[in-house]
Design a protein around this motif. Sequence first.
Motif, PDB file in Angstrom:
ATOM      1  N   GLY A 238       0.810  -1.210   0.000  1.00  0.00           N
ATOM      2  CA  GLY A 238       0.000   0.000   0.000  1.00  0.00           C
ATOM      3  C   GLY A 238       0.845   1.262   0.000  1.00  0.00           C
ATOM      4  O   GLY A 238       1.904   1.323  -0.620  1.00  0.00           O
ATOM      5  N   PHE A 239       0.387   2.270   0.752  1.00  0.00           N
ATOM      6  CA  PHE A 239       1.125   3.538   0.721  1.00  0.00           C
ATOM      7  C   PHE A 239       2.465   3.438   1.436  1.00  0.00           C
ATOM      8  O   PHE A 239       3.332   4.295   1.267  1.00  0.00           O
ATOM      9  CB  PHE A 239       0.289   4.679   1.292  1.00  0.00           C
ATOM     10  CG  PHE A 239       0.067   4.620   2.779  1.00  0.00           C
ATOM     11  CD1 PHE A 239       1.013   5.100   3.661  1.00  0.00           C
ATOM     12  CD2 PHE A 239      -1.102   4.098   3.292  1.00  0.00           C
ATOM     13  CE1 PHE A 239       0.806   5.058   5.019  1.00  0.00           C
ATOM     14  CE2 PHE A 239      -1.325   4.050   4.656  1.00  0.00           C
ATOM     15  CZ  PHE A 239      -0.365   4.536   5.520  1.00  0.00           C
ATOM     16  N   GLU A 240       2.689   2.377   2.200  1.00  0.00           N
ATOM     17  CA  GLU A 240       4.000   2.184   2.819  1.00  0.00           C
ATOM     18  C   GLU A 240       5.052   1.788   1.785  1.00  0.00           C
ATOM     19  O   GLU A 240       6.239   1.710   2.099  1.00  0.00           O
ATOM     20  CB  GLU A 240       3.914   1.124   3.913  1.00  0.00           C
ATOM     21  CG  GLU A 240       3.177   1.616   5.147  1.00  0.00           C
ATOM     22  CD  GLU A 240       3.285   0.649   6.299  1.00  0.00           C
ATOM     23  OE1 GLU A 240       3.715   1.064   7.393  1.00  0.00           O
ATOM     24  OE2 GLU A 240       2.938  -0.535   6.115  1.00  0.00           O
ATOM     25  N   ALA A 241       4.600   1.547   0.556  1.00  0.00           N
ATOM     26  CA  ALA A 241       5.548   1.233  -0.518  1.00  0.00           C
ATOM     27  C   ALA A 241       6.412   2.435  -0.890  1.00  0.00           C
ATOM     28  O   ALA A 241       7.377   2.295  -1.648  1.00  0.00           O
ATOM     29  CB  ALA A 241       4.787   0.762  -1.754  1.00  0.00           C
ATOM     30  N   GLY A 242       6.098   3.596  -0.344  1.00  0.00           N
ATOM     31  CA  GLY A 242       6.831   4.802  -0.687  1.00  0.00           C
ATOM     32  C   GLY A 242       8.329   4.708  -0.493  1.00  0.00           C
ATOM     33  O   GLY A 242       9.104   5.321  -1.235  1.00  0.00           O
ATOM     34  N   GLU A 243       8.772   3.930   0.493  1.00  0.00           N
ATOM     35  CA  GLU A 243      10.214   3.818   0.743  1.00  0.00           C
ATOM     36  C   GLU A 243      10.937   3.058  -0.371  1.00  0.00           C
ATOM     37  O   GLU A 243      12.158   3.116  -0.471  1.00  0.00           O
ATOM     38  CB  GLU A 243      10.453   3.142   2.085  1.00  0.00           C
ATOM     39  CG  GLU A 243       9.929   1.726   2.191  1.00  0.00           C
ATOM     40  CD  GLU A 243      10.002   1.200   3.613  1.00  0.00           C
ATOM     41  OE1 GLU A 243      11.037   0.599   3.951  1.00  0.00           O
ATOM     42  OE2 GLU A 243       9.034   1.390   4.373  1.00  0.00           O
ATOM     43  N   PHE A 244      10.190   2.342  -1.206  1.00  0.00           N
ATOM     44  CA  PHE A 244      10.791   1.630  -2.334  1.00  0.00           C
ATOM     45  C   PHE A 244      10.675   2.418  -3.640  1.00  0.00           C
ATOM     46  O   PHE A 244      11.222   2.008  -4.653  1.00  0.00           O
ATOM     47  CB  PHE A 244      10.113   0.270  -2.523  1.00  0.00           C
ATOM     48  CG  PHE A 244      10.313  -0.680  -1.377  1.00  0.00           C
ATOM     49  CD1 PHE A 244      11.437  -1.483  -1.317  1.00  0.00           C
ATOM     50  CD2 PHE A 244       9.378  -0.764  -0.358  1.00  0.00           C
ATOM     51  CE1 PHE A 244      11.630  -2.365  -0.258  1.00  0.00           C
ATOM     52  CE2 PHE A 244       9.551  -1.638   0.704  1.00  0.00           C
ATOM     53  CZ  PHE A 244      10.678  -2.442   0.754  1.00  0.00           C
ATOM     54  N   LEU A 245       9.951   3.525  -3.609  1.00  0.00           N
ATOM     55  CA  LEU A 245       9.721   4.308  -4.820  1.00  0.00           C
ATOM     56  C   LEU A 245      10.649   5.523  -4.857  1.00  0.00           C
ATOM     57  O   LEU A 245      10.799   6.213  -3.842  1.00  0.00           O
ATOM     58  CB  LEU A 245       8.278   4.794  -4.876  1.00  0.00           C
ATOM     59  CG  LEU A 245       7.211   3.735  -5.135  1.00  0.00           C
ATOM     60  CD1 LEU A 245       5.820   4.276  -4.791  1.00  0.00           C
ATOM     61  CD2 LEU A 245       7.247   3.265  -6.578  1.00  0.00           C
ATOM     62  N   PRO A 246      11.247   5.821  -6.001  1.00  0.00           N
ATOM     63  CA  PRO A 246      12.129   6.980  -6.091  1.00  0.00           C
ATOM     64  C   PRO A 246      11.379   8.316  -6.163  1.00  0.00           C
ATOM     65  O   PRO A 246      11.989   9.372  -6.061  1.00  0.00           O
ATOM     66  CB  PRO A 246      12.913   6.724  -7.384  1.00  0.00           C
ATOM     67  CG  PRO A 246      12.058   5.834  -8.186  1.00  0.00           C
ATOM     68  CD  PRO A 246      11.280   4.998  -7.225  1.00  0.00           C
ATOM     69  N   LYS A 247      10.071   8.255  -6.363  1.00  0.00           N
ATOM     70  CA  LYS A 247       9.288   9.485  -6.504  1.00  0.00           C
ATOM     71  C   LYS A 247       7.899   9.274  -5.900  1.00  0.00           C
ATOM     72  O   LYS A 247       7.344   8.174  -5.961  1.00  0.00           O
ATOM     73  CB  LYS A 247       9.152   9.849  -7.987  1.00  0.00           C
ATOM     74  CG  LYS A 247       8.405  11.149  -8.254  1.00  0.00           C
ATOM     75  CD  LYS A 247       8.189  11.387  -9.748  1.00  0.00           C
ATOM     76  CE  LYS A 247       9.469  11.629 -10.491  1.00  0.00           C
ATOM     77  NZ  LYS A 247       9.205  12.036 -11.907  1.00  0.00           N
ATOM     78  N   LYS A 248       7.343  10.316  -5.324  1.00  0.00           N
ATOM     79  CA  LYS A 248       5.993  10.252  -4.775  1.00  0.00           C
ATOM     80  C   LYS A 248       4.980  10.106  -5.909  1.00  0.00           C
ATOM     81  O   LYS A 248       5.007  10.851  -6.881  1.00  0.00           O
ATOM     82  CB  LYS A 248       5.695  11.519  -3.972  1.00  0.00           C
ATOM     83  CG  LYS A 248       4.293  11.559  -3.381  1.00  0.00           C
ATOM     84  CD  LYS A 248       4.034  12.890  -2.680  1.00  0.00           C
ATOM     85  CE  LYS A 248       2.592  12.987  -2.196  1.00  0.00           C
ATOM     86  NZ  LYS A 248       2.284  14.304  -1.605  1.00  0.00           N
ATOM     87  N   VAL A 249       4.073   9.135  -5.772  1.00  0.00           N
ATOM     88  CA  VAL A 249       3.076   8.906  -6.821  1.00  0.00           C
ATOM     89  C   VAL A 249       1.652   8.988  -6.299  1.00  0.00           C
ATOM     90  O   VAL A 249       0.699   8.798  -7.050  1.00  0.00           O
ATOM     91  CB  VAL A 249       3.297   7.530  -7.497  1.00  0.00           C
ATOM     92  CG1 VAL A 249       4.666   7.466  -8.150  1.00  0.00           C
ATOM     93  CG2 VAL A 249       3.100   6.382  -6.511  1.00  0.00           C
ATOM     94  N   MET A 250       1.484   9.275  -4.997  1.00  0.00           N
ATOM     95  CA  MET A 250       0.142   9.285  -4.424  1.00  0.00           C
ATOM     96  C   MET A 250       0.023  10.351  -3.343  1.00  0.00           C
ATOM     97  O   MET A 250       1.020  10.877  -2.861  1.00  0.00           O
ATOM     98  CB  MET A 250      -0.205   7.910  -3.847  1.00  0.00           C
ATOM     99  CG  MET A 250       0.440   7.564  -2.524  1.00  0.00           C
ATOM    100  SD  MET A 250       2.227   7.384  -2.552  1.00  0.00           S
ATOM    101  CE  MET A 250       2.520   6.537  -1.011  1.00  0.00           C
ATOM    102  N   ASP A 251      -1.201  10.661  -2.980  1.00  0.00           N
ATOM    103  CA  ASP A 251      -1.488  11.559  -1.869  1.00  0.00           C
ATOM    104  C   ASP A 251      -2.126  10.754  -0.745  1.00  0.00           C
ATOM    105  O   ASP A 251      -2.972   9.879  -0.992  1.00  0.00           O
ATOM    106  CB  ASP A 251      -2.437  12.679  -2.298  1.00  0.00           C
ATOM    107  CG  ASP A 251      -1.806  13.610  -3.321  1.00  0.00           C
ATOM    108  OD1 ASP A 251      -0.653  14.009  -3.109  1.00  0.00           O
ATOM    109  OD2 ASP A 251      -2.471  13.921  -4.323  1.00  0.00           O
ATOM    110  N   LEU A 252      -1.751  11.043   0.489  1.00  0.00           N
ATOM    111  CA  LEU A 252      -2.288  10.321   1.630  1.00  0.00           C
ATOM    112  C   LEU A 252      -3.546  10.997   2.158  1.00  0.00           C
ATOM    113  O   LEU A 252      -3.632  12.232   2.227  1.00  0.00           O
ATOM    114  CB  LEU A 252      -1.244  10.242   2.745  1.00  0.00           C
ATOM    115  CG  LEU A 252       0.042   9.489   2.421  1.00  0.00           C
ATOM    116  CD1 LEU A 252       0.935   9.427   3.656  1.00  0.00           C
ATOM    117  CD2 LEU A 252      -0.244   8.103   1.904  1.00  0.00           C
ATOM    118  N   ARG A 253      -4.517  10.156   2.538  1.00  0.00           N
ATOM    119  CA  ARG A 253      -5.768  10.644   3.097  1.00  0.00           C
ATOM    120  C   ARG A 253      -6.077   9.864   4.381  1.00  0.00           C
ATOM    121  O   ARG A 253      -5.725   8.690   4.507  1.00  0.00           O
ATOM    122  CB  ARG A 253      -6.933  10.433   2.121  1.00  0.00           C
ATOM    123  CG  ARG A 253      -6.715  10.978   0.735  1.00  0.00           C
ATOM    124  CD  ARG A 253      -6.914  12.467   0.672  1.00  0.00           C
ATOM    125  NE  ARG A 253      -8.282  12.862   0.971  1.00  0.00           N
ATOM    126  CZ  ARG A 253      -8.681  14.132   1.064  1.00  0.00           C
ATOM    127  NH1 ARG A 253      -7.807  15.117   0.881  1.00  0.00           N
ATOM    128  NH2 ARG A 253      -9.939  14.427   1.333  1.00  0.00           N
TER     129      ARG A 253
END
Length: 406
Positions: A238-253
């Motif tokens: 889910g949104f915790e995948a951010g640490e594996f992504l080089p760029k932000k692709v989503m907004d948190l709600r």
Amino acid sequence: MDLHSGLPLWIAKNKLYGYYHPLRQNIDKTVVIIGSGITGSLIAHELCSNGIDCCVIDKRSISLGSTAASTSQLQYEIDVPLHQLIDKIGEKEATRAYKDCLKSISDVKKVLEETNTIAPFEQIPTFFFASNKQGLDLIRKEYEVRSKNGLPVQFLDKEQLFKQLGINKPGALYNNTSAQMDSYQAATGILDYHKEKNGLHLYSHTLVTTYKKQKDGYQLTTAEGFRINCRYVIIAAGFEAGEFLPKKVMDLRSTYAIASQPLDKAMLWHKRALIWETKNPYLYMRTTADCRIIVGGEDIPYSSPDKRDRLLQQKTKTLERKFRKLFPDIPFVTEMSWCGTFSATSDGLPFIGAWPRRPHMLFALGYGGNGITFSMLAAQILCQIVQGKEDNRLELYGFHRIDKKA
């Protein structure tokens, strides 16, 4: 990260999956799935069913992340209405996304049947009602474009809506293709099945702290210093995948939900349908097999778990008030309330596949309000990739679109 708080219904309703099995040795696998929720379980099902050597790891207890707080509704509609999505990505692609979601509902049901998973799954209708006059304009446009493209839809005017549902709103769209489920029970049931049948290894309480790209895959290292060598790593976190992504692709709600005490079945609305509205953020409702009502919504931008949690009591009262305004004759008494964090994309679509130039790190990010159907899509697509097969659905859901204007 603290994904949710309060008392989600599924944790109260189900026996917790009593499984403690941290990784305590170095291992080699073809595929490692990070995340044991409904997304990770569906991916594991596709891989195991195709004879692919894989394991599932999670830093928490199995399936106790976002899946435990999901309200578990399955609809072919996504958060961005079809006519607006057409403006963003074109009619052919937008219609395909809606039809992909429609097919995914029956595909999820098929997975539950194939794995003999005893988890509530009910096929029911949906009412998408106009919150106001502007909402009525929206659903008229939506009815026109859905009808044109062969999607199941009926238009109900104010009188028809009141007769069927008993709410006083300007109109609604109706279809008979949705479903509702218990995604926590489904996820643990699917994993259990493949643990017994295919020897699937589940490693709970195992945190990946570093990863290193290798010639033909990745080496993952856990907080305890153990290594996993794999050809593919699939991020289903889910949104915790951010640490594996080089760029932000989503907004948190941050989102909120309440569940009622059980009610007499006769007090519930037409066919216990899913209900949601045109207003954004939208209010939504469903029922459960034991005749509880779940009401959710009141989404706000996420800033911190503390701020999200402090608002739980206030948001609970707001959801109760909105429900009673719609259904004043239903005696709703809140028995459980919870809040959680989810992610959304600008076009309402998931991100599936590999980041450019990282072909062995795959993502299954079913962001938005239709995450379970997106998870089913991701499981199918990623299984194809691992087998070296092409899947043209990547053209719609891949990371290439982050550089396009939304």
